[in-house]
Design an enzyme around this catalytic site. Sequence first.
Site, PDB file in Angstrom:
ATOM      1  N   TYR A 136      47.647  35.601  63.212  1.00  0.00           N
ATOM      2  CA  TYR A 136      48.340  36.251  62.097  1.00  0.00           C
ATOM      3  C   TYR A 136      47.772  35.817  60.749  1.00  0.00           C
ATOM      4  O   TYR A 136      47.861  36.556  59.775  1.00  0.00           O
ATOM      5  CB  TYR A 136      49.835  35.905  62.105  1.00  0.00           C
ATOM      6  CG  TYR A 136      50.702  36.789  62.965  1.00  0.00           C
ATOM      7  CD1 TYR A 136      50.418  36.980  64.310  1.00  0.00           C
ATOM      8  CD2 TYR A 136      51.818  37.411  62.429  1.00  0.00           C
ATOM      9  CE1 TYR A 136      51.232  37.775  65.101  1.00  0.00           C
ATOM     10  CE2 TYR A 136      52.642  38.201  63.209  1.00  0.00           C
ATOM     11  CZ  TYR A 136      52.340  38.379  64.550  1.00  0.00           C
ATOM     12  OH  TYR A 136      53.155  39.163  65.314  1.00  0.00           O
ATOM     13  N   LYS A 183      46.080  30.699  76.667  1.00  0.00           N
ATOM     14  CA  LYS A 183      45.079  31.487  77.400  1.00  0.00           C
ATOM     15  C   LYS A 183      43.818  30.625  77.500  1.00  0.00           C
ATOM     16  O   LYS A 183      42.720  31.019  77.092  1.00  0.00           O
ATOM     17  CB  LYS A 183      44.832  32.811  76.656  1.00  0.00           C
ATOM     18  CG  LYS A 183      43.958  33.810  77.387  1.00  0.00           C
ATOM     19  CD  LYS A 183      44.600  34.426  78.629  1.00  0.00           C
ATOM     20  CE  LYS A 183      43.593  35.287  79.383  1.00  0.00           C
ATOM     21  NZ  LYS A 183      44.100  35.767  80.683  1.00  0.00           N
ATOM     22  N   ASP A 244      59.621  39.552  72.498  1.00  0.00           N
ATOM     23  CA  ASP A 244      60.110  40.929  72.634  1.00  0.00           C
ATOM     24  C   ASP A 244      60.352  41.260  74.103  1.00  0.00           C
ATOM     25  O   ASP A 244      61.332  41.914  74.448  1.00  0.00           O
ATOM     26  CB  ASP A 244      59.125  41.936  72.025  1.00  0.00           C
ATOM     27  CG  ASP A 244      59.573  42.410  70.638  1.00  0.00           C
ATOM     28  OD1 ASP A 244      60.130  41.570  69.884  1.00  0.00           O
ATOM     29  OD2 ASP A 244      59.371  43.591  70.305  1.00  0.00           O
TER      30      ASP A 244
HETATM   31  C1  IPM Z   1      58.804  39.467  64.410  1.00  0.00           C
HETATM   32  C2  IPM Z   1      58.222  40.735  63.860  1.00  0.00           C
HETATM   33  C3  IPM Z   1      57.199  40.336  62.793  1.00  0.00           C
HETATM   34  C4  IPM Z   1      56.105  39.551  63.488  1.00  0.00           C
HETATM   35  C5  IPM Z   1      56.628  41.509  62.009  1.00  0.00           C
HETATM   36  C6  IPM Z   1      57.695  42.386  61.416  1.00  0.00           C
HETATM   37  C7  IPM Z   1      55.684  41.026  60.944  1.00  0.00           C
HETATM   38  O1  IPM Z   1      57.674  41.510  64.865  1.00  0.00           O
HETATM   39  O2  IPM Z   1      59.451  38.718  63.652  1.00  0.00           O
HETATM   40  O3  IPM Z   1      58.647  39.207  65.601  1.00  0.00           O
HETATM   41  O4  IPM Z   1      55.178  40.139  64.077  1.00  0.00           O
HETATM   42  O5  IPM Z   1      56.168  38.332  63.439  1.00  0.00           O
HETATM   43 MN    MN Z   2      57.980  40.707  66.868  1.00  0.00          MN
END
Ligand code: IPM
Ligand code: MN
Length: 350
Positions: A136, A183, A244
């Site tokens: 990121y 990984k 997620d």
């Molecule tokens: C999360 C979200 C964020 C991320 C986005 C909105 C930048 O998906 O908090 O998981 O990828 O970290």
């Molecule tokens: Mn997310």
Amino acid sequence: MSRFVLLPGDGIGPEVVAEARKALEAVALRFGLSFSFEEHLIGGIAIDTTGDPLPTSTLEACRDADAVLLGAVGGPRWDDPLAKTRPEDGLLGIRAALGLYANLRPIQVHFPAASPLRDASGVDILFVRELTGGIYFGPSSLSDDGTVARSEMVYSVPEIERVIRVAGEAARRRDGRVTSVDKANVLEVSRLWRRVAQRVMADEFPDIDYEVVLVDAMAMYLLSRPKDFDVVVTGNLFGDILTDEASMLPGSLGLLPSASLGDGPPGLYEPVHGSAPDIAGKGLANPLAAILAAAMALRHSLELPDAADAIEQAVNDVLDAGLRTADIAGAGPSASTTEMGDAVARAISM
Ligand code: IPM
Ligand code: MN
């Protein structure tokens, strides 16, 4: 006086943050606490108003706060891939600026019936996602002719050490087990992650059961044997994806809070769900994730465990009494966002 900064943001963010504030006001009344609330802009609404997804005034207010409660950022209005700035930059910016390197995402299954798994009862995982490094925040670029792009995954030893320590300490308060996900069969950066994680766990947490799992296998195990995990620690991108996936174990994203912590105040607390533009403004959003995020703020930033327990207990009570927002109602009747928030506030006051 404890100072909260509220960052409602976009989509359903304002609706759920309003309900979280009600819960905090109710708990303040019950325990004789004094909270102040200041609202600031972040995300798409901040771009529309100021041109900047993270205005300086917002960041300064957050630095002075004890805890920051965020709703959500983003929406189709700001989805132009060529735009200079995006709502998400506000969120990434605040995480980086406040040094919030550890993202705690607890996954608990309250109603096994809502889970897509046959038997999810008893699942209780705490994800610790590294939040201010990795792919990121590594160098990235697009070639001048626009045909080649790169995004680099970078981790340093101290970045890995500190997040592994958060996981080890959390495991001591829980079931005493840590799984580190990487990984390392392919990525050099994961081999460093694995070496450092192994050393920190052996030297500083010999009392904790420790194992490593490759990220692709972990994606599978979350579905095949989710009850086997206690604390799961991983990097930024793997943590984004796996949380997620794991958020579906309880059956709704609408129930899951998260805390983003650094070495000092403030912590940032938010629902794991996003801005859900399709249901924004309709009173359909489940405010429980935001309310539970407020409870995490009381626990982690304000050191008010009794007040945190009171909120969590109230959430359990209204769920036990059968109240359901649309996301968890199945075929049954559903409560609106404010009905759910009011019920929780009442349960806190009792
Ligand atoms: C999360 C979200 C964020 C991320 C986005 C909105 C930048 O998906 O908090 O998981 O990828 O970290
Ligand atoms: Mn997310």
